[in-house]
Design a protein around this motif. Sequence first.
Motif, PDB file in Angstrom:
ATOM      1  N   LEU A   1      44.454 -50.768 -19.042  1.00 32.58           N
ATOM      2  CA  LEU A   1      43.545 -51.520 -18.182  1.00 32.58           C
ATOM      3  C   LEU A   1      42.088 -51.344 -18.606  1.00 32.58           C
ATOM      4  CD1 LEU A   1      45.145 -50.630 -14.721  1.00 32.58           C
ATOM      5  CD2 LEU A   1      45.677 -52.566 -16.237  1.00 32.58           C
ATOM      6  N   PHE A   2      41.659 -50.088 -18.708  1.00 26.50           N
ATOM      7  CA  PHE A   2      40.293 -49.805 -19.139  1.00 26.50           C
ATOM      8  C   PHE A   2      40.197 -48.344 -19.567  1.00 26.50           C
ATOM      9  CE2 PHE A   2      40.304 -48.661 -14.688  1.00 26.50           C
ATOM     10  CZ  PHE A   2      39.454 -47.579 -14.578  1.00 26.50           C
ATOM     11  N   CYS A   3      39.068 -47.983 -20.168  1.00 25.38           N
ATOM     12  CA  CYS A   3      38.835 -46.625 -20.647  1.00 25.38           C
ATOM     13  C   CYS A   3      37.476 -46.154 -20.132  1.00 25.38           C
ATOM     14  CB  CYS A   3      38.830 -46.570 -22.176  1.00 25.38           C
ATOM     15  SG  CYS A   3      40.252 -47.361 -22.951  1.00 25.38           S
ATOM     16  N   GLU A   4      37.417 -44.873 -19.827  1.00 27.18           N
ATOM     17  CA  GLU A   4      36.170 -44.280 -19.345  1.00 27.18           C
ATOM     18  C   GLU A   4      35.824 -43.067 -20.203  1.00 27.18           C
ATOM     19  OE1 GLU A   4      34.155 -42.473 -15.240  1.00 27.18           O
ATOM     20  OE2 GLU A   4      36.289 -42.984 -15.304  1.00 27.18           O
ATOM     21  N   ALA A   5      34.595 -43.031 -20.711  1.00 27.53           N
ATOM     22  CA  ALA A   5      34.150 -41.935 -21.568  1.00 27.53           C
ATOM     23  C   ALA A   5      33.378 -40.903 -20.757  1.00 27.53           C
ATOM     24  CB  ALA A   5      33.268 -42.470 -22.691  1.00 27.53           C
ATOM     25  N   THR A   6      33.691 -39.636 -21.027  1.00 27.80           N
ATOM     26  CA  THR A   6      32.958 -38.520 -20.432  1.00 27.80           C
ATOM     27  C   THR A   6      32.746 -37.487 -21.532  1.00 27.80           C
ATOM     28  OG1 THR A   6      34.095 -38.900 -18.332  1.00 27.80           O
ATOM     29  CG2 THR A   6      32.884 -36.829 -18.575  1.00 27.80           C
TER      30      THR A   6
ATOM     31  N   ASN B   1      32.860 -35.901 -24.897  1.00 35.40           N
ATOM     32  CA  ASN B   1      33.729 -36.128 -26.051  1.00 35.40           C
ATOM     33  C   ASN B   1      35.163 -36.452 -25.652  1.00 35.40           C
ATOM     34  OD1 ASN B   1      31.740 -35.710 -28.029  1.00 35.40           O
ATOM     35  ND2 ASN B   1      31.990 -33.495 -27.896  1.00 35.40           N
ATOM     36  N   TYR B   2      35.375 -36.770 -24.382  1.00 28.31           N
ATOM     37  CA  TYR B   2      36.708 -37.117 -23.898  1.00 28.31           C
ATOM     38  C   TYR B   2      36.721 -38.554 -23.381  1.00 28.31           C
ATOM     39  CZ  TYR B   2      38.057 -32.205 -24.196  1.00 28.31           C
ATOM     40  OH  TYR B   2      38.340 -30.944 -24.660  1.00 28.31           O
ATOM     41  N   VAL B   3      37.880 -39.186 -23.503  1.00 26.85           N
ATOM     42  CA  VAL B   3      38.075 -40.528 -22.975  1.00 26.85           C
ATOM     43  C   VAL B   3      39.329 -40.524 -22.112  1.00 26.85           C
ATOM     44  CG1 VAL B   3      38.561 -42.940 -23.513  1.00 26.85           C
ATOM     45  CG2 VAL B   3      36.961 -41.658 -24.941  1.00 26.85           C
ATOM     46  N   THR B   4      39.221 -41.114 -20.918  1.00 26.85           N
ATOM     47  CA  THR B   4      40.383 -41.305 -20.054  1.00 26.85           C
ATOM     48  C   THR B   4      40.839 -42.749 -20.172  1.00 26.85           C
ATOM     49  OG1 THR B   4      39.599 -39.633 -18.484  1.00 26.85           O
ATOM     50  CG2 THR B   4      41.267 -41.172 -17.707  1.00 26.85           C
ATOM     51  N   LEU B   5      42.100 -42.932 -20.547  1.00 22.94           N
ATOM     52  CA  LEU B   5      42.695 -44.259 -20.651  1.00 22.94           C
ATOM     53  C   LEU B   5      43.488 -44.531 -19.376  1.00 22.94           C
ATOM     54  CD1 LEU B   5      42.356 -43.093 -23.656  1.00 22.94           C
ATOM     55  CD2 LEU B   5      43.954 -44.886 -24.302  1.00 22.94           C
ATOM     56  N   TYR B   6      43.122 -45.570 -18.664  1.00 26.01           N
ATOM     57  CA  TYR B   6      43.799 -45.940 -17.427  1.00 26.01           C
ATOM     58  C   TYR B   6      44.865 -46.987 -17.741  1.00 26.01           C
ATOM     59  CZ  TYR B   6      40.124 -43.507 -14.852  1.00 26.01           C
ATOM     60  OH  TYR B   6      39.275 -42.535 -14.344  1.00 26.01           O
ATOM     61  N   LEU B   7      46.127 -46.585 -17.527  1.00 25.49           N
ATOM     62  CA  LEU B   7      47.267 -47.449 -17.815  1.00 25.49           C
ATOM     63  C   LEU B   7      47.915 -47.899 -16.513  1.00 25.49           C
ATOM     64  CD1 LEU B   7      48.794 -45.148 -20.554  1.00 25.49           C
ATOM     65  CD2 LEU B   7      47.422 -47.182 -20.959  1.00 25.49           C
ATOM     66  N   GLU B   8      48.960 -48.679 -16.651  1.00 24.76           N
ATOM     67  CA  GLU B   8      49.758 -49.056 -15.485  1.00 24.76           C
ATOM     68  C   GLU B   8      50.438 -47.804 -14.939  1.00 24.76           C
ATOM     69  OE1 GLU B   8      49.998 -51.791 -13.954  1.00 24.76           O
ATOM     70  OE2 GLU B   8      49.632 -53.484 -15.290  1.00 24.76           O
TER      71      GLU B   8
ATOM     72  N   ARG C   1      32.998 -53.665 -24.055  1.00 22.31           N
ATOM     73  CA  ARG C   1      32.151 -52.782 -23.264  1.00 22.31           C
ATOM     74  C   ARG C   1      31.549 -53.557 -22.100  1.00 22.31           C
ATOM     75  NH1 ARG C   1      29.493 -48.003 -25.493  1.00 22.31           N
ATOM     76  NH2 ARG C   1      30.721 -47.334 -27.282  1.00 22.31           N
ATOM     77  N   THR C   2      31.588 -52.957 -20.916  1.00 17.90           N
ATOM     78  CA  THR C   2      30.815 -53.482 -19.795  1.00 17.90           C
ATOM     79  C   THR C   2      29.670 -52.528 -19.468  1.00 17.90           C
ATOM     80  OG1 THR C   2      32.211 -52.358 -18.145  1.00 17.90           O
ATOM     81  CG2 THR C   2      32.831 -54.607 -18.787  1.00 17.90           C
ATOM     82  N   HIS C   3      29.762 -51.331 -20.041  1.00 15.39           N
ATOM     83  CA  HIS C   3      28.827 -50.246 -19.724  1.00 15.39           C
ATOM     84  C   HIS C   3      28.977 -49.233 -20.855  1.00 15.39           C
ATOM     85  CE1 HIS C   3      27.503 -46.548 -17.645  1.00 15.39           C
ATOM     86  NE2 HIS C   3      26.833 -47.346 -16.811  1.00 15.39           N
ATOM     87  N   ARG C   4      27.968 -48.415 -21.087  1.00 18.49           N
ATOM     88  CA  ARG C   4      28.056 -47.437 -22.172  1.00 18.49           C
ATOM     89  C   ARG C   4      29.217 -46.465 -21.999  1.00 18.49           C
ATOM     90  NH1 ARG C   4      25.629 -42.456 -21.436  1.00 18.49           N
ATOM     91  NH2 ARG C   4      25.027 -42.430 -23.634  1.00 18.49           N
ATOM     92  N   SER C   5      29.724 -46.330 -20.767  1.00 17.57           N
ATOM     93  CA  SER C   5      30.818 -45.398 -20.499  1.00 17.57           C
ATOM     94  C   SER C   5      32.139 -46.077 -20.173  1.00 17.57           C
ATOM     95  CB  SER C   5      30.440 -44.457 -19.337  1.00 17.57           C
ATOM     96  OG  SER C   5      29.313 -43.685 -19.655  1.00 17.57           O
ATOM     97  N   PHE C   6      32.188 -47.419 -20.230  1.00 19.43           N
ATOM     98  CA  PHE C   6      33.415 -48.119 -19.867  1.00 19.43           C
ATOM     99  C   PHE C   6      33.765 -49.193 -20.894  1.00 19.43           C
ATOM    100  CE2 PHE C   6      32.072 -46.314 -15.865  1.00 19.43           C
ATOM    101  CZ  PHE C   6      33.269 -45.921 -15.263  1.00 19.43           C
TER     102      PHE C   6
END
Length: 219
Positions: A145-150, A152-159, A182-187
């Motif tokens: 669905l989308f990814c969020e960066a924090t 050096n880590y990235v969280t991948l949001y799946l179904e 990208r919609t945002h530097r962190s998303f």
Amino acid sequence: MLTAIAIDDEHMALEVIKSHAAKVPFLELEAVFSDAIRGFDYHKTQPVDLIFLDINMPDISGIDLAGMLQTETMVVFTTAYSAYAVKGFELNALDYLLKPFSLSRFLQACQKARDWKELQPAETNGHVFIKTSEGQIKVNFSDLLFCEATGNYVTLYLEGEKVITRMTFKELEKLLPSFFIRTHRSFLVNKNRIEKIEKHQVQIREHRIPISQSYSGFL
């Protein structure tokens, strides 16, 4: 996201490209080189989508260098000499920028590169393997669905689940097809899964992802 480098023996020309590139949200200019051989060596170890390449250089011409590149690498020639245009297009150059070129003309070349990248069949593989603390996990693009960066880590949001990986957005974007934007530097979002676009956010399922001003024009 397009990744790129620029190779030109003129310092001022490189500064112009750097200035223009900073204003294109979907372009990441990774490095610039005044030495053609150093630029070529960089690309061999860290391939990019696009090279802005001067033609008239002292050690090796841009024409000769372009002939040595991998066939999937897109080339935009930059030169002050219009006489080279025909030869450039014979080498299947994506575009030809005649110095001095404006930001709008530079953006046009970048958009052409992005459009070309979106047409490439490599993006139809359908999945990627992501390294996690538990090993390699297969992620289907359609389920992401989308990814969020924090940091050096990235969280991948799946179904129905999340996958956390130690990776930067720069590294992740090279693995994902171009419908992840990208919609945002962190998303980073799957454009095909967006259900609603508002002024400052997009909605995917129950998630509301922010849109920053820098990326608002590329949805």
